[in-house]
Design a protein around this motif. Structure first.
Motif, PDB file in Angstrom:
ATOM      1  N   ASN A   9      -1.407 -97.415  64.596  1.00  7.80           N
ATOM      2  CA  ASN A   9      -1.171 -95.995  64.842  1.00  7.80           C
ATOM      3  C   ASN A   9      -0.290 -95.845  66.080  1.00  7.80           C
ATOM      4  O   ASN A   9      -0.640 -96.334  67.151  1.00  7.80           O
ATOM      5  N   ASP A  15       7.263 -87.516  64.981  1.00  8.07           N
ATOM      6  CA  ASP A  15       6.740 -88.552  64.081  1.00  8.07           C
ATOM      7  C   ASP A  15       7.742 -88.905  62.998  1.00  8.07           C
ATOM      8  O   ASP A  15       7.850 -90.064  62.593  1.00  8.07           O
ATOM      9  N   VAL A  37       2.370 -86.252  60.540  1.00  8.33           N
ATOM     10  CA  VAL A  37       1.993 -87.645  60.283  1.00  8.33           C
ATOM     11  C   VAL A  37       3.021 -88.261  59.348  1.00  8.33           C
ATOM     12  O   VAL A  37       3.296 -87.723  58.273  1.00  8.33           O
ATOM     13  N   ASP A  56       1.191 -95.915  60.910  1.00  8.95           N
ATOM     14  CA  ASP A  56       1.121 -94.462  60.898  1.00  8.95           C
ATOM     15  C   ASP A  56       1.691 -93.942  62.212  1.00  8.95           C
ATOM     16  O   ASP A  56       1.286 -94.409  63.286  1.00  8.95           O
ATOM     17  N   VAL A  58       2.038 -90.554  64.446  1.00  8.68           N
ATOM     18  CA  VAL A  58       1.349 -89.273  64.554  1.00  8.68           C
ATOM     19  C   VAL A  58       1.919 -88.479  65.728  1.00  8.68           C
ATOM     20  O   VAL A  58       2.046 -89.001  66.843  1.00  8.68           O
TER      21      VAL A  58
END
Length: 246
Positions: A9, A15, A37, A56, A58
């Protein structure tokens, strides 16, 4: 009962832009589960039954500080020519040289468009089958203590532990390694990069959180509010999340 790392993450002001960079860097695809996201993963990757990890990105309101991240990615290469080509391609995508006190080393240290450091490694036989991410690397004070905690927390296999490093890899022996490196300094700011972990379907989320607390994890309030995942920190304060399966 055990957890599996499923996502790296990365927090970002944008993002979408940072996600596109990492998708191009890794040769993976981009998707989005919700605004703010950006998901970056191999085609066909299923985070509920993962082999390896995805990324990911974020959105958060705060920019990265000048403090070096204590979690970063090492990228694999297959030859000196591949390393040079990858560094050149990454710089064309917006990466910049980063100086973290590395001195004269055979790998290249770069930062993504928002300053998150990462390394492009020289060819190493140990990483020949990892895919584009050779390792997720965590700076720590005590690799042996990290090996004890994470060895109980997750189902990855401990390959090596010394006073200077601890090395894990998926029990299926695929994907990147997870490495804890003894590094000077102490953690002073929240990690810009952290691991997200997933329980097995037969395990309860609250039971897993209780088990992690007994191992030395602590609850963490990052202003996340009422969310289905649980935020924790390991015994050295590295943040991580236990995801819900829904």
């Amino acid at each position: 009962m055990a957890l599996r790392p499923v996502q790296v993450n990365i927090k970002a002001l944008d993002d979408s832009a940072v996600g596109r960079f990492w998708a191009e860097a890794l040769g993976w695809s981009v998707s989005s589960e919700e605004p703010g996201v950006t998901n970056v993963g191999r085609d066909g990757f299923d985070w509920r039954d993962p082999v390896g990890v995805c990324v990911d990105v974020v959105t958060v309101p705060e920019p990265k500080t000048t403090t070096k991240n204590r979690v970063h990615l090492d990228l694999a290469t297959t030859s000196a020519a591949h390393q040079a080509e990858l560094v050149a391609r990454l710089r064309a995508l917006g990466a910049t040289p980063a100086h973290v006190g590395q001195g004269d080393v055979p790998w290249t240290v770069l930062a993504d468009p928002e300053g998150n450091e990462f390394c492009v490694l020289e060819p190493r036989e140990v990483y020949r089958d990892t895919g584009p991410i050779a390792a997720v690397v965590v700076d720590c004070a005590d690799p042996r203590a990290m090996a004890r905690f994470w060895g109980e927390a997750m189902d990855w296999t401990l390959h090596e532990v010394t006073d200077d490093h601890a090395v894990f890899r998926s029990a299926k022996d695929v994907g990147p390694y997870l490495e804890f490196l003894r590094t000077p300094g102490v953690k002073t700011v929240p990690d810009r990069v952290h691991l997200d972990l997933l329980r097995y379907p037969s395990d309860g989320q609250e039971a897993e959180v209780t088990r992690l607390r007994a191992l030395g994890a602590t609850d963490l309030d990052l202003g996340q509010g009422d969310v289905p995942w649980r935020c924790l920190a390991d015994p050295e304060g590295h943040e991580f999340c236990v995801l819900a399966r829904s």
